[in-house]
Design a protein around this motif. Structure first.
Motif, PDB file in Angstrom:
ATOM      1  N   VAL A  84       5.889  22.660   5.021  1.00 56.77           N
ATOM      2  CA  VAL A  84       5.973  21.197   5.035  1.00 56.77           C
ATOM      3  C   VAL A  84       4.781  20.641   5.808  1.00 56.77           C
ATOM      4  O   VAL A  84       4.459  21.103   6.907  1.00 56.77           O
ATOM      5  CB  VAL A  84       7.289  20.712   5.675  1.00 56.77           C
ATOM      6  N   LYS A  85       4.119  19.662   5.236  1.00 59.14           N
ATOM      7  CA  LYS A  85       2.955  19.039   5.856  1.00 59.14           C
ATOM      8  C   LYS A  85       3.189  17.543   5.978  1.00 59.14           C
ATOM      9  O   LYS A  85       3.627  16.895   5.028  1.00 59.14           O
ATOM     10  CB  LYS A  85       1.700  19.306   5.020  1.00 59.14           C
ATOM     11  N   THR A  86       2.911  16.988   7.157  1.00 60.87           N
ATOM     12  CA  THR A  86       3.061  15.549   7.408  1.00 60.87           C
ATOM     13  C   THR A  86       1.693  14.935   7.673  1.00 60.87           C
ATOM     14  O   THR A  86       0.928  15.445   8.488  1.00 60.87           O
ATOM     15  CB  THR A  86       3.991  15.292   8.602  1.00 60.87           C
ATOM     16  N   GLN A  87       1.390  13.859   6.962  1.00 63.95           N
ATOM     17  CA  GLN A  87       0.127  13.158   7.115  1.00 63.95           C
ATOM     18  C   GLN A  87       0.381  11.703   7.475  1.00 63.95           C
ATOM     19  O   GLN A  87       1.420  11.133   7.124  1.00 63.95           O
ATOM     20  CB  GLN A  87      -0.693  13.241   5.827  1.00 63.95           C
ATOM     21  N   SER A  88      -0.566  11.103   8.162  1.00 68.67           N
ATOM     22  CA  SER A  88      -0.461   9.705   8.584  1.00 68.67           C
ATOM     23  C   SER A  88      -1.472   8.874   7.812  1.00 68.67           C
ATOM     24  O   SER A  88      -2.654   9.242   7.715  1.00 68.67           O
ATOM     25  CB  SER A  88      -0.707   9.581  10.086  1.00 68.67           C
ATOM     26  N   TYR A  89      -1.003   7.743   7.272  1.00 71.78           N
ATOM     27  CA  TYR A  89      -1.865   6.863   6.484  1.00 71.78           C
ATOM     28  C   TYR A  89      -1.880   5.467   7.105  1.00 71.78           C
ATOM     29  O   TYR A  89      -0.861   4.974   7.599  1.00 71.78           O
ATOM     30  CB  TYR A  89      -1.366   6.780   5.039  1.00 71.78           C
ATOM     31  N   PHE A  90      -3.044   4.844   7.050  1.00 76.30           N
ATOM     32  CA  PHE A  90      -3.207   3.503   7.606  1.00 76.30           C
ATOM     33  C   PHE A  90      -2.868   2.460   6.536  1.00 76.30           C
ATOM     34  O   PHE A  90      -3.338   2.546   5.401  1.00 76.30           O
ATOM     35  CB  PHE A  90      -4.648   3.293   8.083  1.00 76.30           C
ATOM     36  N   HIS A  91      -2.035   1.504   6.915  1.00 78.41           N
ATOM     37  CA  HIS A  91      -1.654   0.421   6.010  1.00 78.41           C
ATOM     38  C   HIS A  91      -1.823  -0.922   6.726  1.00 78.41           C
ATOM     39  O   HIS A  91      -1.961  -0.978   7.956  1.00 78.41           O
ATOM     40  CB  HIS A  91      -0.192   0.573   5.563  1.00 78.41           C
ATOM     41  N   ALA A  92      -1.773  -1.979   5.958  1.00 76.85           N
ATOM     42  CA  ALA A  92      -1.823  -3.320   6.534  1.00 76.85           C
ATOM     43  C   ALA A  92      -0.905  -4.239   5.748  1.00 76.85           C
ATOM     44  O   ALA A  92      -0.876  -4.204   4.515  1.00 76.85           O
ATOM     45  CB  ALA A  92      -3.247  -3.855   6.526  1.00 76.85           C
ATOM     46  N   LYS A  93      -0.130  -5.013   6.464  1.00 73.58           N
ATOM     47  CA  LYS A  93       0.761  -5.991   5.848  1.00 73.58           C
ATOM     48  C   LYS A  93       0.080  -7.357   5.892  1.00 73.58           C
ATOM     49  O   LYS A  93      -0.222  -7.875   6.975  1.00 73.58           O
ATOM     50  CB  LYS A  93       2.096  -6.041   6.588  1.00 73.58           C
ATOM     51  N   TYR A  94      -0.175  -7.917   4.705  1.00 70.01           N
ATOM     52  CA  TYR A  94      -0.890  -9.184   4.632  1.00 70.01           C
ATOM     53  C   TYR A  94       0.089 -10.348   4.456  1.00 70.01           C
ATOM     54  O   TYR A  94       1.009 -10.291   3.649  1.00 70.01           O
ATOM     55  CB  TYR A  94      -1.882  -9.177   3.474  1.00 70.01           C
ATOM     56  N   GLY A  95      -0.134 -11.368   5.240  1.00 69.19           N
ATOM     57  CA  GLY A  95       0.670 -12.573   5.149  1.00 69.19           C
ATOM     58  C   GLY A  95      -0.215 -13.802   5.153  1.00 69.19           C
ATOM     59  O   GLY A  95      -1.417 -13.738   4.853  1.00 69.19           O
ATOM     60  N   THR A  96       0.354 -14.925   5.531  1.00 67.12           N
ATOM     61  CA  THR A  96      -0.423 -16.169   5.564  1.00 67.12           C
ATOM     62  C   THR A  96      -1.389 -16.192   6.734  1.00 67.12           C
ATOM     63  O   THR A  96      -2.385 -16.916   6.713  1.00 67.12           O
ATOM     64  CB  THR A  96       0.531 -17.371   5.657  1.00 67.12           C
ATOM     65  N   ASP A  97      -1.097 -15.396   7.767  1.00 69.97           N
ATOM     66  CA  ASP A  97      -1.969 -15.340   8.940  1.00 69.97           C
ATOM     67  C   ASP A  97      -2.721 -14.005   8.947  1.00 69.97           C
ATOM     68  O   ASP A  97      -3.021 -13.447   7.898  1.00 69.97           O
ATOM     69  CB  ASP A  97      -1.141 -15.517  10.217  1.00 69.97           C
ATOM     70  N   ASN A  98      -2.964 -13.496  10.102  1.00 71.99           N
ATOM     71  CA  ASN A  98      -3.702 -12.249  10.233  1.00 71.99           C
ATOM     72  C   ASN A  98      -2.885 -11.066   9.716  1.00 71.99           C
ATOM     73  O   ASN A  98      -1.658 -11.012   9.891  1.00 71.99           O
ATOM     74  CB  ASN A  98      -4.083 -12.015  11.699  1.00 71.99           C
ATOM     75  N   PRO A  99      -3.539 -10.074   9.097  1.00 72.95           N
ATOM     76  CA  PRO A  99      -2.816  -8.890   8.623  1.00 72.95           C
ATOM     77  C   PRO A  99      -2.295  -8.061   9.793  1.00 72.95           C
ATOM     78  O   PRO A  99      -2.878  -8.045  10.877  1.00 72.95           O
ATOM     79  CB  PRO A  99      -3.886  -8.131   7.830  1.00 72.95           C
ATOM     80  N   THR A 100      -1.183  -7.392   9.555  1.00 73.38           N
ATOM     81  CA  THR A 100      -0.579  -6.532  10.575  1.00 73.38           C
ATOM     82  C   THR A 100      -0.838  -5.076  10.218  1.00 73.38           C
ATOM     83  O   THR A 100      -0.310  -4.566   9.230  1.00 73.38           O
ATOM     84  CB  THR A 100       0.939  -6.783  10.665  1.00 73.38           C
ATOM     85  N   PRO A 101      -1.653  -4.379  11.005  1.00 71.89           N
ATOM     86  CA  PRO A 101      -1.926  -2.968  10.700  1.00 71.89           C
ATOM     87  C   PRO A 101      -0.793  -2.065  11.203  1.00 71.89           C
ATOM     88  O   PRO A 101      -0.156  -2.350  12.216  1.00 71.89           O
ATOM     89  CB  PRO A 101      -3.221  -2.694  11.467  1.00 71.89           C
ATOM     90  N   TYR A 102      -0.556  -1.004  10.506  1.00 68.67           N
ATOM     91  CA  TYR A 102       0.448  -0.017  10.936  1.00 68.67           C
ATOM     92  C   TYR A 102       0.175   1.307  10.238  1.00 68.67           C
ATOM     93  O   TYR A 102      -0.529   1.384   9.231  1.00 68.67           O
ATOM     94  CB  TYR A 102       1.866  -0.514  10.625  1.00 68.67           C
ATOM     95  N   ASN A 103       0.721   2.357  10.794  1.00 64.07           N
ATOM     96  CA  ASN A 103       0.578   3.704  10.245  1.00 64.07           C
ATOM     97  C   ASN A 103       1.875   4.150   9.583  1.00 64.07           C
ATOM     98  O   ASN A 103       2.972   3.838  10.072  1.00 64.07           O
ATOM     99  CB  ASN A 103       0.192   4.703  11.333  1.00 64.07           C
ATOM    100  N   VAL A 104       1.757   4.857   8.492  1.00 67.44           N
ATOM    101  CA  VAL A 104       2.909   5.401   7.767  1.00 67.44           C
ATOM    102  C   VAL A 104       2.768   6.917   7.691  1.00 67.44           C
ATOM    103  O   VAL A 104       1.702   7.426   7.323  1.00 67.44           O
ATOM    104  CB  VAL A 104       3.003   4.819   6.341  1.00 67.44           C
ATOM    105  N   GLN A 105       3.828   7.626   8.066  1.00 71.02           N
ATOM    106  CA  GLN A 105       3.826   9.079   7.987  1.00 71.02           C
ATOM    107  C   GLN A 105       4.533   9.536   6.714  1.00 71.02           C
ATOM    108  O   GLN A 105       5.654   9.090   6.431  1.00 71.02           O
ATOM    109  CB  GLN A 105       4.510   9.692   9.210  1.00 71.02           C
ATOM    110  N   LEU A 106       3.876  10.378   5.947  1.00 68.10           N
ATOM    111  CA  LEU A 106       4.439  10.914   4.720  1.00 68.10           C
ATOM    112  C   LEU A 106       4.450  12.430   4.785  1.00 68.10           C
ATOM    113  O   LEU A 106       3.484  13.040   5.242  1.00 68.10           O
ATOM    114  CB  LEU A 106       3.633  10.446   3.503  1.00 68.10           C
ATOM    115  N   SER A 107       5.527  13.015   4.331  1.00 68.88           N
ATOM    116  CA  SER A 107       5.665  14.473   4.352  1.00 68.88           C
ATOM    117  C   SER A 107       5.766  15.008   2.939  1.00 68.88           C
ATOM    118  O   SER A 107       6.336  14.374   2.041  1.00 68.88           O
ATOM    119  CB  SER A 107       6.906  14.883   5.154  1.00 68.88           C
TER     120      SER A 107
END
Length: 248
Positions: A84-107
């Protein structure tokens, strides 16, 4: 309801309390003659297939705890060590204001799962040592339970499926079935030789208890798994004390 199964109001609404929902709402479940746990359990089994199959626990008038253990048990889905391998990916949630960055872990990898069904307990009242519903109704509930197992693996539910839908590319295992008063062997796929061990145990149990005490249904993909479930639905019959060949 599609299979014309008896369901409580809670069961029809998929309420987690099932028959407990009906009791909390004061719906007429018990009569004045239903004073002990045996009689009340009898009424619950007759009125709600979901409570019979999946279990429930509720406190009723008089301080009695009315409960029933599920006839099906699931083990946690566990990743095979080193596979089993787990990787982390960078995402951003875009709204009316500034985007919110966050990381998502997928296995990704190979995972093991186990389940056990005590099919002989469908409709069984442990307080009276008798069945509260007839064989026809028990067969309908058994078939519905087997179909639910197929659907569970065919389309597993979970969070964030709108963007992280799983990619199932391998599905194998063994369905071990007992036709007599003998437990079906179960070995986790965490053990690399699980299939061989299950078949070896089946041979041993058949030698001890008689031919076809344990039947094994192998599958190498989800399509074969579905075909084996269909075969079980066609062949399996409710347990009867005078029917040693009923598949349970």
């Amino acid at each position: 309801m599609q299979d014309e199964l008896a369901l409580s109001q809670g069961g029809q609404q998929f309420h987690p309390d099932r028959i407990g929902y009906d009791l909390e709402k004061g719906l007429p479940i018990f009569t004045d003659a239903d004073t002990d746990l045996a009689a009340k359990t009898h009424q619950v089994i007759q009125r709600c297939s979901m409570s019979d199959l999946e279990g429930f626990m509720v406190t009723v008038k008089g301080g009695q705890t009315l409960k029933r253990e599920s006839v099906i048990e699931f083990g946690a889905v566990v990743g095979l060590p080193t596979l089993v391998k787990t990787q982390s990916y960078f995402h951003a949630k875009y709204g009316t204001d500034n985007p919110t960055p966050y990381n998502v872990q997928l296995s990704s990898g190979l995972y093991a799962t186990v389940l056990n069904i005590e099919a002989f307990r469908i409709g069984y009242n442990p307080h009276t040592f008798n069945y509260s519903i007839n064989a026809t109704e028990r067969k309908k509930r058994l078939d519905a339970l087997l179909k639910s197992v197929l659907y569970t693996y065919l389309q597993p539910n979970g969070a964030k499926r709108n963007t992280n839908l799983p990619h199932p590319d391998h599905f194998e295992g063994v369905i071990a079935v007992s036709t007599r008063r003998c437990p079906a062997p179960m070995i986790s796929a965490l053990e690399s030789s699980y299939s061989h061990q299950i078949h070896s145990l089946a041979d041993t149990l058949n030698s001890i208890n008689g031919a076809d005490t344990i039947l094994c249904f192998d599958f190498d993909n989800i399509a074969q798994f579905a075909a084996q479930i269909e075969s079980l639905i066609q062949r399996a019959q409710p347990w009867e004390s005078d029917n040693a060949e009923a598949i349970e």
